[in-house]
Design a protein around this motif. Structure first.
Motif, short mmCIF file in Angstrom:
data_model
loop_
_atom_site.label_atom_id
_atom_site.label_comp_id
_atom_site.label_asym_id
_atom_site.label_seq_id
_atom_site.Cartn_x
_atom_site.Cartn_y
_atom_site.Cartn_z
N UNK A 266 10.27 -15.99 23.57
CA UNK A 266 10.36 -16.11 21.93
C UNK A 266 10.74 -17.89 21.95
N UNK A 267 11.26 -18.26 22.81
CA UNK A 267 11.82 -19.77 22.66
C UNK A 267 10.71 -20.33 23.12
N UNK A 268 9.91 -20.08 23.82
CA UNK A 268 8.66 -20.97 24.09
C UNK A 268 7.80 -20.86 23.07
N UNK A 269 7.46 -19.80 22.48
CA UNK A 269 6.96 -19.51 21.57
C UNK A 269 7.17 -20.36 20.10
N UNK A 270 8.52 -20.27 19.75
CA UNK A 270 9.17 -21.15 18.87
C UNK A 270 8.91 -22.47 18.86
N UNK A 271 9.03 -23.11 20.29
CA UNK A 271 8.56 -24.48 20.51
C UNK A 271 7.24 -24.85 20.25
N UNK A 272 6.32 -24.05 20.60
CA UNK A 272 4.78 -24.27 20.24
C UNK A 272 4.67 -24.40 18.74
N UNK A 273 5.60 -23.61 17.90
CA UNK A 273 5.26 -23.51 16.56
C UNK A 273 6.02 -24.43 15.76
N UNK A 274 6.78 -25.46 16.68
CA UNK A 274 7.44 -26.67 16.18
C UNK A 274 8.85 -26.37 15.79
N UNK A 275 9.54 -25.35 16.38
CA UNK A 275 10.67 -24.52 15.86
C UNK A 275 11.74 -24.64 17.07
N UNK A 276 12.87 -24.54 16.86
CA UNK A 276 13.97 -24.41 17.96
C UNK A 276 14.57 -22.72 17.66
N UNK A 277 15.11 -22.08 18.97
CA UNK A 277 15.51 -20.94 18.75
C UNK A 277 16.98 -20.91 19.55
N UNK A 278 17.81 -20.49 18.80
CA UNK A 278 19.25 -19.98 19.38
C UNK A 278 19.39 -18.65 19.32
N UNK A 279 20.01 -18.18 20.68
CA UNK A 279 20.23 -16.87 20.88
C UNK A 279 21.65 -16.74 20.39
N UNK A 280 21.83 -15.79 19.24
CA UNK A 280 23.14 -15.44 18.76
C UNK A 280 23.96 -14.77 19.85
N UNK A 281 25.05 -14.89 20.22
CA UNK A 281 25.91 -14.36 21.32
C UNK A 281 26.96 -14.07 20.52
N UNK A 282 27.18 -13.06 20.00
CA UNK A 282 28.65 -12.46 19.05
C UNK A 282 29.76 -12.58 20.04
N UNK A 283 29.81 -11.94 21.18
CA UNK A 283 30.88 -11.56 21.84
C UNK A 283 31.75 -12.64 22.81
N UNK A 284 30.73 -13.71 23.17
CA UNK A 284 31.07 -14.56 24.13
C UNK A 284 31.16 -14.11 25.49
N UNK A 285 31.52 -15.30 26.36
CA UNK A 285 31.29 -15.07 27.76
C UNK A 285 32.26 -13.57 28.12
N UNK A 286 31.39 -12.84 29.16
CA UNK A 286 32.22 -11.76 29.81
C UNK A 286 31.92 -10.56 28.81
#
Length: 388
Positions: A266-286
């Motif tokens: 999805x990140x690669x697809x978003x870039x092709x479409x001229x967008x950025x993608x951020x994966x929302x990680x609610x819990x944090x590391x670990x």
């Protein structure tokens, strides 16, 4: 540092563009708005709403106008919320954002969708007994992955700058279903095991990585049953990686590979479409292992991460960000969400100190949660903190 406020499309509809965008620019002083495009069911209190205090959000509804041609013949397709009527709040927001020089981000909930899960149970995760978690969609399912890609195609036509990808992973047993009940103490191990997906797609993905998936499923089912039968067994700590002679850990790793590959695609697809993608990680590391969240793998794949900086002190925010570096995620690849409300902040100085911490660490983006759920005084706090 870029800044934005997360908001619901209903905020824009109910308040009108002048009030909504005026609060964002004149009070909060941010450079963008992060508008929910697909969102899960909720019941919220809206402190500054002009006419109501309580609102229910529909299960798995879309807050843009889906293009029927893109979804022809598809089982999984977004359904526009009844709250937007015949309007397209994303088109309205895009026009206003361009006019005012603001960024528009699409806050998109992908796999936590009870509308689609109940309609298509075969696309939902299945536990070791075959019971489907109908509030979710499984990231390994090809139809779910195609649905996620097409959502990006839809959002790109609005000139969206960034996709904030929420729930792009598996979920545990407890994820907030209405009247969700547990009268016996299950224990953390039982709950963790009940959250694992053994649907045919996950089963096949693990088998393809050399994991004896069916053996793992049988052992997990037996362990769950043992702990459900005996409350003393339920209280046992247990080491998940020792079950099935260590194959369970390999099975969970296969689930993480599924999530990572979807996020990277999805990140690669978003870039092709001229967008950025951020994966929302609610819990944090670990905290995300059992949900399939492998931070080092996501970082290696070049996927940006957005995380919650919910904390009372600037020092605690610093520690949260520093923990990501231990998992291969640089501050420069992070976006952090802060809450300006009293639960986290005792004033503008506290919020300003947190923003300073993020800026000093090299975090390029900060967002604030949530427009409709905060008092106007909290919006003013954001503006004072950013100016400071």
């Amino acid at each position: 540092m870029q800044s934005s406020v997360l908001a619901f499309a209903t905020d824009l509809i109910d308040e009108g563009a002048d009030t909504f965008f005026g609060n964002l620019t004149d009070r909060a002083g941010v450079g963008g708005v992060t508008l929910a495009s697909v969102y899960h069911e909720a019941r919220d209190v809206f402190p500054h709403h002009p006419s109501r205090v309580l609102r229910y959000l529909e299960p798995g509804a879309a807050y843009f106008r889906p293009d029927p041609a893109r979804w022809a013949g598809r089982r999984l397709a977004p359904v526009a919320s009844t709250a937007i009527g015949d309007r397209d709040p994303f088109a309205e927001a895009a026009d206003e954002a361009r006019r005012r020089g603001l960024k528009l981000h699409a806050w998109t909930v992908f796999c936590h969708n009870d509308r689609l899960g109940f309609q298509h149970p075969d696309c939902a995760p299945a536990n070791a007994f075959g019971d489907r978690h109908l509030t979710e969609l499984c990231p390994a399912d090809p139809e779910v992955r195609a649905y996620a890609h097409t959502l990006l195609d839809e959002l790109a036509r609005y000139g969206v700058d960034a996709i904030r990808a929420e729930s792009l992973h598996f979920h545990g047993l407890r994820h907030g279903y209405h009247h969700e009940r547990y009268f016996e103490q299950l224990g953390p191990v039982t709950e963790a095991l009940l959250g694992l997906c053994f649907c045919p797609h996950c089963h096949s993905a693990a088998t393809g990585r050399g994991v004896p998936a069916e053996d793992v499923r049988r052992v997990v089912a037996a362990e769950i049953r043992r702990r459900l039968d005996d409350e003393r067994a339920a209280a046992e700590p247990g080491a998940l990686d020792t079950l099935a002679d260590g194959a369970l850990a390999a099975y969970v790793d296969a689930s993480a590979a599924t999530v990572t590959s979807l996020a990277a695609d999805l990140d690669e697809h978003a870039r092709r479409l001229g967008m950025r993608l951020s994966f929302m990680d609610g819990g944090g590391p670990g905290t995300g292992w059992l949900s399939g969240i492998d931070l080092p793998a996501l970082a290696k794949a070049g996927v940006g991460i957005e995380t919650l900086g919910y904390a009372k002190s600037p020092e605690a925010v610093r520690e949260k960000v520093a923990a990501f570096a231990l998992h291969g995620v640089r501050p420069a690849d992070l976006a952090v969400i802060l809450r300006p409300m009293a639960e986290d902040c005792d004033g503008a100085a506290n919020l300003a100190a947190k923003i300073t911490v993020l800026r000093d660490l090299g975090v390029p983006e900060v967002e604030f949660y949530n427009y409709g759920l905060m008092r106007l005084s909290s919006m003013d706090r954001i503006g004072a903190a950013l100016r400071g």
